[in-house]
Design a protein around this motif. Sequence first.
Motif, PDB file in Angstrom:
ATOM      1  N   VAL A   6     -51.036  51.741 -86.937  1.00 31.95           N
ATOM      2  CA  VAL A   6     -50.234  50.617 -87.422  1.00 31.95           C
ATOM      3  C   VAL A   6     -51.143  49.442 -87.791  1.00 31.95           C
ATOM      4  N   PHE A   7     -52.162  49.182 -86.959  1.00 31.11           N
ATOM      5  CA  PHE A   7     -53.154  48.146 -87.294  1.00 31.11           C
ATOM      6  C   PHE A   7     -53.785  48.453 -88.648  1.00 31.11           C
ATOM      7  N   LEU A   8     -54.220  49.684 -88.843  1.00 30.27           N
ATOM      8  CA  LEU A   8     -54.907  50.078 -90.070  1.00 30.27           C
ATOM      9  C   LEU A   8     -54.001  49.958 -91.289  1.00 30.27           C
ATOM     10  N   VAL A   9     -52.774  50.429 -91.156  1.00 26.40           N
ATOM     11  CA  VAL A   9     -51.836  50.350 -92.278  1.00 26.40           C
ATOM     12  C   VAL A   9     -51.545  48.894 -92.631  1.00 26.40           C
ATOM     13  N   GLU A  10     -51.326  48.071 -91.613  1.00 30.40           N
ATOM     14  CA  GLU A  10     -51.056  46.653 -91.891  1.00 30.40           C
ATOM     15  C   GLU A  10     -52.270  45.978 -92.520  1.00 30.40           C
ATOM     16  N   PHE A  11     -53.462  46.322 -92.039  1.00 37.03           N
ATOM     17  CA  PHE A  11     -54.685  45.739 -92.597  1.00 37.03           C
ATOM     18  C   PHE A  11     -54.824  46.088 -94.079  1.00 37.03           C
ATOM     19  N   LEU A  12     -54.474  47.309 -94.439  1.00 38.27           N
ATOM     20  CA  LEU A  12     -54.632  47.757 -95.820  1.00 38.27           C
ATOM     21  C   LEU A  12     -53.512  47.284 -96.745  1.00 38.27           C
ATOM     22  N   LEU A  13     -52.317  47.074 -96.202  1.00 38.66           N
ATOM     23  CA  LEU A  13     -51.157  46.824 -97.056  1.00 38.66           C
ATOM     24  C   LEU A  13     -50.595  45.406 -97.015  1.00 38.66           C
ATOM     25  N   VAL A  14     -50.869  44.653 -95.970  1.00 40.05           N
ATOM     26  CA  VAL A  14     -50.279  43.318 -95.818  1.00 40.05           C
ATOM     27  C   VAL A  14     -51.349  42.266 -96.095  1.00 40.05           C
ATOM     28  N   GLN A  15     -51.040  41.362 -97.003  1.00 45.60           N
ATOM     29  CA  GLN A  15     -52.016  40.365 -97.424  1.00 45.60           C
ATOM     30  C   GLN A  15     -52.439  39.449 -96.275  1.00 45.60           C
ATOM     31  N   ASP A  16     -51.508  39.041 -95.420  1.00 45.64           N
ATOM     32  CA  ASP A  16     -51.841  38.137 -94.311  1.00 45.64           C
ATOM     33  C   ASP A  16     -52.645  38.823 -93.209  1.00 45.64           C
ATOM     34  N   ALA A  17     -52.775  40.136 -93.272  1.00 49.68           N
ATOM     35  CA  ALA A  17     -53.548  40.855 -92.265  1.00 49.68           C
ATOM     36  C   ALA A  17     -54.990  41.098 -92.714  1.00 49.68           C
ATOM     37  N   ALA A  18     -55.326  40.692 -93.906  1.00 48.48           N
ATOM     38  CA  ALA A  18     -56.675  40.888 -94.424  1.00 48.48           C
ATOM     39  C   ALA A  18     -57.568  39.724 -94.008  1.00 48.48           C
ATOM     40  N   THR A  19     -57.717  39.552 -92.690  1.00 51.10           N
ATOM     41  CA  THR A  19     -58.550  38.476 -92.150  1.00 51.10           C
ATOM     42  C   THR A  19     -59.589  39.073 -91.207  1.00 51.10           C
ATOM     43  N   GLN A  20     -60.604  38.280 -90.889  1.00 50.24           N
ATOM     44  CA  GLN A  20     -61.628  38.725 -89.959  1.00 50.24           C
ATOM     45  C   GLN A  20     -61.042  38.931 -88.567  1.00 50.24           C
ATOM     46  N   VAL A  21     -60.133  38.058 -88.165  1.00 47.85           N
ATOM     47  CA  VAL A  21     -59.519  38.167 -86.835  1.00 47.85           C
ATOM     48  C   VAL A  21     -58.763  39.487 -86.716  1.00 47.85           C
ATOM     49  N   PHE A  22     -57.965  39.806 -87.719  1.00 43.40           N
ATOM     50  CA  PHE A  22     -57.189  41.046 -87.662  1.00 43.40           C
ATOM     51  C   PHE A  22     -58.110  42.259 -87.694  1.00 43.40           C
ATOM     52  N   PHE A  23     -59.194  42.192 -88.481  1.00 40.40           N
ATOM     53  CA  PHE A  23     -60.138  43.298 -88.522  1.00 40.40           C
ATOM     54  C   PHE A  23     -60.782  43.509 -87.153  1.00 40.40           C
ATOM     55  N   ILE A  24     -61.147  42.428 -86.476  1.00 38.15           N
ATOM     56  CA  ILE A  24     -61.739  42.553 -85.133  1.00 38.15           C
ATOM     57  C   ILE A  24     -60.712  43.121 -84.158  1.00 38.15           C
ATOM     58  N   LEU A  25     -59.458  42.673 -84.241  1.00 38.93           N
ATOM     59  CA  LEU A  25     -58.408  43.233 -83.387  1.00 38.93           C
ATOM     60  C   LEU A  25     -58.228  44.720 -83.659  1.00 38.93           C
ATOM     61  N   MET A  26     -58.286  45.118 -84.927  1.00 42.79           N
ATOM     62  CA  MET A  26     -58.157  46.529 -85.288  1.00 42.79           C
ATOM     63  C   MET A  26     -59.341  47.333 -84.740  1.00 42.79           C
ATOM     64  N   THR A  27     -60.526  46.759 -84.784  1.00 42.62           N
ATOM     65  CA  THR A  27     -61.708  47.430 -84.239  1.00 42.62           C
ATOM     66  C   THR A  27     -61.587  47.592 -82.730  1.00 42.62           C
ATOM     67  N   ILE A  28     -61.060  46.592 -82.058  1.00 41.92           N
ATOM     68  CA  ILE A  28     -60.844  46.692 -80.610  1.00 41.92           C
ATOM     69  C   ILE A  28     -59.832  47.791 -80.317  1.00 41.92           C
ATOM     70  N   ALA A  29     -58.795  47.916 -81.147  1.00 42.35           N
ATOM     71  CA  ALA A  29     -57.818  48.990 -80.970  1.00 42.35           C
ATOM     72  C   ALA A  29     -58.477  50.357 -81.163  1.00 42.35           C
ATOM     73  N   LEU A  30     -59.403  50.467 -82.116  1.00 41.71           N
ATOM     74  CA  LEU A  30     -60.130  51.726 -82.316  1.00 41.71           C
ATOM     75  C   LEU A  30     -61.001  52.047 -81.104  1.00 41.71           C
ATOM     76  N   ILE A  31     -61.677  51.040 -80.577  1.00 37.51           N
ATOM     77  CA  ILE A  31     -62.499  51.247 -79.373  1.00 37.51           C
ATOM     78  C   ILE A  31     -61.618  51.668 -78.202  1.00 37.51           C
ATOM     79  N   ASP A  32     -60.403  51.120 -78.127  1.00 35.69           N
ATOM     80  CA  ASP A  32     -59.452  51.522 -77.093  1.00 35.69           C
ATOM     81  C   ASP A  32     -59.138  53.008 -77.207  1.00 35.69           C
ATOM     82  N   VAL A  33     -58.889  53.486 -78.415  1.00 38.27           N
ATOM     83  CA  VAL A  33     -58.563  54.903 -78.622  1.00 38.27           C
ATOM     84  C   VAL A  33     -59.750  55.780 -78.251  1.00 38.27           C
ATOM     85  N   ILE A  34     -60.913  55.470 -78.803  1.00 41.79           N
ATOM     86  CA  ILE A  34     -62.103  56.299 -78.553  1.00 41.79           C
ATOM     87  C   ILE A  34     -62.517  56.224 -77.090  1.00 41.79           C
TER      88      ILE A  34
END
Length: 135
Positions: free
Chosen positions: A89-117
């Motif tokens: 959901v983080f990834l889809v929102e990052f790619l499709l929602v204009q307000d999610a294309a920020t550095q903060v959201f990208f870092i949050l998405m990366t933290i979510a990826l680290i959580d999964v791995i």
Amino acid sequence: MIAAMPLMIIPFILYNLAVVGLLGDGGIAALHHDVIVLSMLSGAIWSMALGDLLIVVALVVLFFEILKATRPGSGNLMNHILSMLVFIVFLVEFLLVQDAATQVFFILMTIALIDVIGGFAVSIRSAGRDVSIGL
């Protein structure tokens, strides 16, 4: 079932609330508003913006997610599946929602990826220690 809920959904919801305007003025500019301003002993002024605070919250949540991955039990698989869905959901929102294309959201998405791995790695590592092969 509540214990299987991924905690990374908290920073995701908080980010979206901030951008929509329920936690501030709304829009991406809300992420840059200072929420903490402290005068240091050195005389410097230290401030933390809402976006920075969301990253700190996500890091604290990541700590608890890694702790949850070390628990034995049947809820771990469901937690991993839901954590993967939160990352998607983080990834889809990052790619499709204009307000999610920020550095903060990208870092949050990366933290979510680290959580999964990290969750999978910790679970696999602990499961390997639980298996005993009798000779």
